[in-house]
Design a protein around this motif. Structure first.
Motif, PDB file in Angstrom:
ATOM      1  N   ILE A 158       0.842  -1.207   0.000  1.00  0.00           N
ATOM      2  CA  ILE A 158       0.000   0.000   0.000  1.00  0.00           C
ATOM      3  C   ILE A 158       0.878   1.259   0.000  1.00  0.00           C
ATOM      4  CG2 ILE A 158      -1.612   1.363   1.403  1.00  0.00           C
ATOM      5  CD1 ILE A 158      -2.975  -1.296   2.199  1.00  0.00           C
ATOM      6  N   LEU A 159       1.918   1.274   0.844  1.00  0.00           N
ATOM      7  CA  LEU A 159       2.787   2.455   0.935  1.00  0.00           C
ATOM      8  C   LEU A 159       3.494   2.715  -0.398  1.00  0.00           C
ATOM      9  CD1 LEU A 159       4.243   1.982   4.542  1.00  0.00           C
ATOM     10  CD2 LEU A 159       2.710   3.816   3.771  1.00  0.00           C
ATOM     11  N   ARG A 160       3.908   1.635  -1.053  1.00  0.00           N
ATOM     12  CA  ARG A 160       4.568   1.799  -2.366  1.00  0.00           C
ATOM     13  C   ARG A 160       3.615   2.421  -3.374  1.00  0.00           C
ATOM     14  NH1 ARG A 160       7.159  -3.107  -1.576  1.00  0.00           N
ATOM     15  NH2 ARG A 160       5.582  -4.206  -2.783  1.00  0.00           N
ATOM     16  N   LYS A 161       2.350   1.923  -3.365  1.00  0.00           N
ATOM     17  CA  LYS A 161       1.349   2.457  -4.303  1.00  0.00           C
ATOM     18  C   LYS A 161       1.051   3.925  -4.003  1.00  0.00           C
ATOM     19  CE  LYS A 161      -1.031  -1.751  -5.695  1.00  0.00           C
ATOM     20  NZ  LYS A 161      -2.168  -2.647  -5.406  1.00  0.00           N
ATOM     21  N   LEU A 162       1.000   4.289  -2.724  1.00  0.00           N
ATOM     22  CA  LEU A 162       0.728   5.682  -2.351  1.00  0.00           C
ATOM     23  C   LEU A 162       1.854   6.595  -2.823  1.00  0.00           C
ATOM     24  CD1 LEU A 162      -0.718   5.275   1.268  1.00  0.00           C
ATOM     25  CD2 LEU A 162      -1.963   6.038  -0.747  1.00  0.00           C
ATOM     26  N   LEU A 163       3.097   6.114  -2.651  1.00  0.00           N
ATOM     27  CA  LEU A 163       4.258   6.908  -3.090  1.00  0.00           C
ATOM     28  C   LEU A 163       4.232   7.105  -4.599  1.00  0.00           C
ATOM     29  CD1 LEU A 163       7.624   5.955  -1.343  1.00  0.00           C
ATOM     30  CD2 LEU A 163       6.575   8.217  -1.570  1.00  0.00           C
ATOM     31  N   LYS A 164       3.907   6.025  -5.312  1.00  0.00           N
ATOM     32  CA  LYS A 164       3.860   6.063  -6.768  1.00  0.00           C
ATOM     33  C   LYS A 164       2.777   7.052  -7.220  1.00  0.00           C
ATOM     34  CE  LYS A 164       3.466   3.010 -10.704  1.00  0.00           C
ATOM     35  NZ  LYS A 164       2.524   1.961 -11.123  1.00  0.00           N
ATOM     36  N   ALA A 165       1.593   6.973  -6.583  1.00  0.00           N
ATOM     37  CA  ALA A 165       0.491   7.869  -6.936  1.00  0.00           C
ATOM     38  C   ALA A 165       0.881   9.319  -6.683  1.00  0.00           C
ATOM     39  CB  ALA A 165      -0.754   7.496  -6.141  1.00  0.00           C
ATOM     40  N   ARG A 166       1.599   9.550  -5.569  1.00  0.00           N
ATOM     41  CA  ARG A 166       2.020  10.919  -5.244  1.00  0.00           C
ATOM     42  C   ARG A 166       2.996  11.442  -6.294  1.00  0.00           C
ATOM     43  NH1 ARG A 166       4.856  11.780   0.420  1.00  0.00           N
ATOM     44  NH2 ARG A 166       2.851  11.016   1.123  1.00  0.00           N
ATOM     45  N   LYS A 167       3.953  10.595  -6.687  1.00  0.00           N
ATOM     46  CA  LYS A 167       4.941  11.018  -7.681  1.00  0.00           C
ATOM     47  C   LYS A 167       4.281  11.336  -9.013  1.00  0.00           C
ATOM     48  CE  LYS A 167       9.102   8.930  -5.775  1.00  0.00           C
ATOM     49  NZ  LYS A 167       9.624   7.553  -5.605  1.00  0.00           N
ATOM     50  N   GLU A 168       3.299  10.489  -9.382  1.00  0.00           N
ATOM     51  CA  GLU A 168       2.587  10.733 -10.642  1.00  0.00           C
ATOM     52  C   GLU A 168       1.844  12.064 -10.606  1.00  0.00           C
ATOM     53  OE1 GLU A 168       0.201   7.249 -11.342  1.00  0.00           O
ATOM     54  OE2 GLU A 168       1.971   6.111 -11.973  1.00  0.00           O
TER      55      GLU A 168
END
Ligand code: NI
Length: 176
Positions: A158-168
């Motif tokens: 979940i944390l990885r997906k949140l980071l990815k979404a934030r970067k996008e």
């Protein structure tokens, strides 16, 4: 009243322990009112001060806006003073963990002691969704997110997906 920006995980401020408020003064009431407005706008059913970057032990809840009998709850220095042996499982979400949900096991019933919006000491017996919600919000005051109650594997995903979404999102904003 004002809408406050909501922090999302991973953010070091969400992992900090919040300080008790000395008393419920005008500043605390202002914070409570702003938090409630922010929670309704999100929309959500609970919000803790560290989620808006304020490391104070203040939470607001409203599990059913239509139910005018209970209405919003404002709690300063909330403390669980009694918890049932029986557990309950709810699928939890969090405004600081957007778009992710997971089953969390917690005591089914708790009694919470707190200071209300007038600074008056209150005790409230909670069950069902309210019991889950109040425990979830108090966790925030100790730097604990609902994803800390699930497996490390699922949490890290979940944390990885949140980071990815934030970067996008940051990239989109930079391109705009
Ligand atoms: Ni939350």
């Amino acid at each position: 009243m004002a809408l406050l920006p909501i922090l999302t995980a991973p953010d070091p401020r969400l992992k900090k322990k919040s300080d008790a408020v000395a008393s419920v003064d005008d500043e605390t009431r202002q914070l409570m009112d702003d938090m409630l407005e922010t929670m309704y706008a999100a929309p959500g059913i609970g919000l803790a001060a560290p989620q808006v970057g304020v490391l104070k032990r203040v939470i607001v809840l409203d599990i059913d806006r239509e139910d005018t009998k209970t209405g919003p709850l404002f709690m300063a220095n909330p403390e669980i003073v009694e918890a049932s042996d029986e557990d309950a499982v709810y699928e939890e979400g969090c405004l600081s963990v957007p778009e992710h949900y997971s089953d969390v096991v917690r005591p089914a019933r708790v009694t919470v002691r707190y200071l209300d919006r007038d600074g008056k000491r209150q005790e409230l017996a909670c069950e069902g969704l309210l019991a889950t919600c109040v425990q979830h919000e108090i966790d925030h005051l100790d730097g604990i997110l609902f994803i800390d109650h699930i497996s490390a594997l699922k949490r890290n995903m979940i944390l990885r997906k949140l980071l990815k979404a934030r970067k996008e999102k940051e990239r989109e904003e930079a391109d705009a």
